[in-house]
Each structure stands twice: as structure tokens, then as C-alpha cells.
Design an enzyme around this catalytic site. Structure first.
Site, PDB file in Angstrom:
ATOM      1  N   SER A 154       0.841  -1.193   0.000  1.00 22.45           N
ATOM      2  CA  SER A 154       0.000   0.000   0.000  1.00 22.45           C
ATOM      3  C   SER A 154       0.881   1.250   0.000  1.00 22.45           C
ATOM      4  O   SER A 154       2.088   1.176   0.229  1.00 22.45           O
ATOM      5  CB  SER A 154      -0.884   0.011   1.238  1.00 22.45           C
ATOM      6  OG  SER A 154      -0.080   0.193   2.386  1.00 22.45           O
ATOM      7  N   LYS A 155       0.249   2.393  -0.236  1.00 24.40           N
ATOM      8  CA  LYS A 155       0.984   3.671  -0.208  1.00 24.40           C
ATOM      9  C   LYS A 155       1.668   3.871   1.147  1.00 24.40           C
ATOM     10  O   LYS A 155       2.797   4.309   1.247  1.00 24.40           O
ATOM     11  CB  LYS A 155      -0.006   4.823  -0.433  1.00 24.40           C
ATOM     12  CG  LYS A 155      -0.339   5.058  -1.878  1.00 24.40           C
ATOM     13  CD  LYS A 155      -0.297   6.575  -2.183  1.00 24.40           C
ATOM     14  CE  LYS A 155      -0.344   6.834  -3.673  1.00 24.40           C
ATOM     15  NZ  LYS A 155      -1.675   6.687  -4.237  1.00 24.40           N
TER      16      LYS A 155
END
Ligand code: GLU
Length: 498
Positions: A261-262
Site C-alpha cells: 500500500s501507499k
């Protein structure tokens, strides 16, 4: 059907990124495999910028991609900034080509104008979801008489062009890594090919360009598997030759559970790692290490194969590509990076670390740097490690922490006495070379009944200012005699004042 690689036939492959974000491991790996395939077969590697999604367009992204390719050493033969026989290589500059092929598809009865509003489409979608039906275009405009549709287009009504997917039968396509894949046509959608702004979607643009640019092999991410049947139907509807297809595996986060994920990518950066190529460069990774790490994520050769780009070209074979998802393993990156740093010629490595010292404000003497490199290269994982290991060579003065000068098991006063004895030995030498300094200091260790690490520990901290350093005697040779004596003298004073 067996589709492999005959390396005597030159391929034409393209790396076709969208300038919608940063260049990451996935894009770099696709580009690398394209490059290897092109070089292995004496073919061409093409860069094409797929910039038709204007909503997701990111300023500067194209430049980051180009810089990333250059840094990695993946030189392309045709591209937006260098041109080539099938240009332009930016999709927004090729709009009439897509319009021409969309019209051709309508002409041949493989596409239709669609006037449905986004509101209507959303209502249809909700309805289908509610009835647990597959979500797809409901065919309203597909049923229009072609003449009627044309009249509405001429009258300026807002429209898109959709592909007319066969309702019956099945679609078969072949992926070199995955074998034959079969879809039931009733599960497939009438995808949009040309949007109401006149720009094509990926489906039309990429297929038309692959045809126009004579692409023979398509290497792309597995996110395109779901629309793969659309792509082959489109190609077949126009009678184009089909390229050889490869859909690469996805990257999973280090735990192997799901995609990164970011937030996790940002956390990795805090630990000195990144999934973005530019960051890796800024973190002191070298292209050789990054390429070696990336190439093995999806290529079924031995995990620990250390290879240069040239060696990869020699060995690359698409038959060994592996469709299983690959977990990102940053400790392997460190391993490959350190290994490739150690393989660099001394002059090469010196040239790469010099800017780090200069940016830290030191004037770098080239001859001295060339002598430092062999002393530190075993320990470098990233280039910027050169600073903690070797900065002290360039400093005017070092300032050790007083406690660090105290040898284990000795008091400050006892440590000072040991330091004084070393001072006397070293100051009696006309030159402080490794050969001259080591024997009398070893004799001192014996005579005092202490361990080498106790005695040399004091010397190391006094001279280098730190507890960890490259080999001490070799390192001292690179310092002027008076500097060594001065630093030892300062250490004695510090110890005596404790
Ligand atoms: N523009 C597409 C992407 O960025 C390229 C996919 C392909 O290589 O065909 O994912």
C-alpha cells in the site's frame, strides 16, 4: 500451440508506461524484460508513452520514466525524445490513427456508437448488481440502426464508441507464461474504445499502436489479463497479426500478503528502502544491484545469481519466466547491491562515491580516494555508506565521544596511560606505515598483558573518531603523521580530564 522464442528472429518490443505516477519496480521489470528480449534477439526496444488518460496525467512523470531508464542503462531504440520510424511515440500525438481504426471497426460491424449517459449507465449497473447479474453494458445502443446512429453523431450528440463483443461462443488466447486461456463470450463486456472527448482508451490505443509499430511481443502486467480477450477480439476483428503475449506476475509486499500500500511504501522509505526507482538511486543503490534484484523477481533461475546486464542478455529466455507472484525482498536488494559494489573497478567506485564526499563539503583528493576505496568497499551496502565509513579521512579534526576512548575493563586513567605509550612508539617512527607501526604496537599489547581489541580500540577511536572503521593500520597510512599524533594527543588529554 507452442509459442517460444526463436532468438534468431529480431523482436520489436515496447515499454508502454502511462505517465500517471512514479516509476516503480513493476515498470522497471517490464522495461528490463523488454530490453533483454530485444538485445538477445538483435531486435528493437521502443518506448511509447500512453498518455490518453488525461485525468490521471502527472506532470513530470514522463521525465522520471526516461531518467529511470537511462539510469538503469536500458537504452531504447525508438521513443518520444529520440524519434524513430514509427513515431510519434506519445499517444496524444496519434489521435487520428485511433479515430481511423475506430471508424474501421464500425464500418466492419465490430463496434457501435453509444449515446448512453453516465447517469443511465449507473442506473443499469445498480440494477444488475441488485439482481446479481454480471455488470456489463446492456446493449441498448448496440441495437440501434447504423443509419440512425450515424444521424445522431452528425447532429453532434455526445457519444462514445464501444467494441461489439460476440455474445456467443468463446475466446481463446495464448500467453507464453500461462498457456492457453479460454473465456466465455457471454461474460465479456462491450468496452469503450473511444471516449466522448475523442481520446481512445487503452484497449484501442495500445492495440492500434502495437499494430502500427510492428510490435511482435507484448510484455505487460497481469492487470491486463481481464481485458486480454477484448484485445485479441479487437485484433482479430481487424485481421491484424497477433503478437506473442506475456503477462508478468504481480509484486507482493515483503510479507507476501497482498500488494504494497501507499502507507507501507512510505514506511519502507523510513527504513531506507523503496519501490520507486528514483528513490533507490537517491538511497545510494547502484543500477547493477537494482537490475539484478529486479530481474530475478519472476525469472526462474537460481535465486542468488549475480549477473551484469550483459550476462542477463546472454542468459535471458522467456521460457523461464514465472507467473507466480513475487514477494518484494529488500534484504536481497542489499545483498545484490553490496555484491555489485564489490565487483566494480576501484576507479569506477571512486567516481561514484566522490560526489557524496563533495556534497558533504569535503575537498576530495583523487589519489587518496583511490587508496580509500579498497579499504571500505567490502563494507558498503549502498554508496552513501561511504560517508560513515570514510568521512573521517577527509575531516580536519575528529571529535570522539570521551567514553568511547575508554578501553573495556580499563579506567580512563589507565586508558590514557596506554594511549601515551602508543604515542611514544608512534612518534619515534619517521613514518607511520602499516609495516612500521604494527609490530611495536603488537609488542606493546603483549607487554601490557591486554587484548589487541582493548589497545587498538583506543587508537581506532582516537584516530578515526569512531568505534567502527576500515582496517586501522592500512587506514592510518593515508593520514599525515602529524595528524595521527595530534589526534592521539587530543585523546590523551580527553582521557586525563575524565
Ligand atoms: N500503459 C499501460 C500501463 O501503464 C501499458 C500496458 C502495456 O504494456 O500494454 O499499464
Amino acid at each position: 500451440m507452442e509459442v517460444g522464442l526463436d532468438s534468431s528472429i529480431p523482436v520489436r518490443v515496447r515499454f508502454a508506461p502511462s505517465p500517471t505516477g512514479r516509476m516503480h519496480l513493476g515498470s522497471a521489470r517490464t522495461a528490463l524484460y523488454d530490453y533483454l528480449l530485444a538485445r538477445r534477439t538483435g531486435g528493437k526496444f521502443i518506448l511509447r508513452i500512453e498518455d490518453t488518460d488525461r485525468k490521471r496525467f502527472v506532470e513530470g512523470a514522463e521525465q522520471e520514466l526516461i531518467d529511470g531508464l537511462r539510469w538503469l542503462g536500458l537504452e531504447y531504440d525508438e521513443g518520444p525524445d529520440i524519434g524513430g520510424p514509427y513515431g510519434p511515440y506519445r499517444q496524444t500525438e496519434r489521435q487520428e490513427i485511433y479515430r481511423k481504426w475506430a471508424d474501421e471497426l464500425i464500418e466492419r460491424g465490430h463496434a457501435f456508437y453509444c449515446f448512453c449517459s453516465p447517469d443511465r449507465l449507473e442506473r443499469v449497473r445498480q440494477e444488475q448488481l441488485k439482481n446479481k447479474q454480471p455488470v456489463r453494458y446492456d446493449g441498448t445502443c448496440r441495437a440501434l440502426e447504423p443509419e440512425e446512429a450515424r444521424r445522431r453523431v452528425r447532429a453532434g450528440e455526445k457519444h462514445v464508441i464501444r467494441f461489439k463483443m460476440p455474445y456467443e461462443g468463446e475466446t481463446r488466447a495464448y500467453d507464453v507464461m500461462r498457456g492457453e486461456i479460454i473465456w466465455q463470450n457471454r461474460d465479456l463486456d462491450d468496452a469503450i474504445l473511444l471516449k466522448s472527448d475523442g481520446l481512445p482508451t487503452y484497449h484501442l490505443a495500445a492495440m492500434a499502436d502495437d499494430y502500427e509499430m510492428r510490435i511482435t511481443h507484448v510484455i505487460r502486467g497481469s492487470e491486463w489479463l481481464s481485458t486480454f480477450p477484448l484485445h485479441v477480439n479487437l485484433i482479430r476483428a481487424l485481421g491484424w497479426p497477433e503478437p506473442v503475449w506475456m503477462h508478468l506476475s504481480v509484486f507482493l509486499k515483503p510479507s507476501g500478503k497482498g500488494k504494497m500500500s501507499k502507507r507501507e511504501a512510505a514506511a519502507a522509505l523510513n527504513d531506507g528502502y523503496s519501490i520507486f526507482i528514483k528513490d533507490l538511486r537517491d538511497l545510494g543503490y547502484i543500477p547493477e544491484g537494482v537490475l539484478n534484484w529486479i530481474v530475478l523477481m519472476g525469472w526462474g533461475v537460481a535465486e542468488d545469481d549475480v549477473m551484469t546486464l550483459d550476462e542477463m542478455i546472454q542468459r535471458f529466455d522467456i521460457k523461464n519466466l514465472n507467473p507466480a507472484p513475487a514477494a518484494i525482498n529488500f534484504s536481497k536488494l542489499d545483498h545484490f547491491n553490496g555484491t555489485h559494489i564489490r565487483r566494480l573497478a576501484v576507479e569506477d567506485l571512486a567516481g561514484r562515491i566522490k560526489p557524496y564526499f563533495e556534497r558533504a563539503g569535503y575537498r576530495v583528493d583523487e589519489a587518496k580516494l583511490l587508496r580509500i576505496v579498497p579499504l571500505i568497499r567490502e563494507r558498503l551496502v549502498t554508496l552513501d555508506d561511504c560517508l560513515p565509513f570514510a568521512e573521517w579521512f577527509f575531516k580536519e579534526n575528529v571529535s570522539p565521544a570521551p567514553e568511547a576512548l575508554v578501553a573495556k575493563g580499563l579506567t580512563p586513567a589507565e586508558s590514557a596511560a596506554v594511549a601515551r605509550k602508543m604515542y611514544n612508539i608512534l612518534s619515534a617512527l619517521p613514518e607511520i606505515t602499516h609495516a612500521a607501526a604494527e609490530p611495536p604496537l603488537r609488542a606493546l599489547v603483549e607487554q601490557l598483558g591486554l587484548s589487541p581489541s582493548q589497545v587498538f580500540g583506543i587508537l581506532r577511536v582516537a584516530v578515526t573518531g569512531q568505534t567502527v572503521s576500515p582496517p586501522l593500520f592500512e587506514s592510518m597510512e593515508l593520514l599525515p603523521r602529524h595528524t595521527i599524533l595530534q589526534r592521539l594527543q587530543n585523546a590523551i588529554v580527553m582521557l586525563e580530564q575524565m
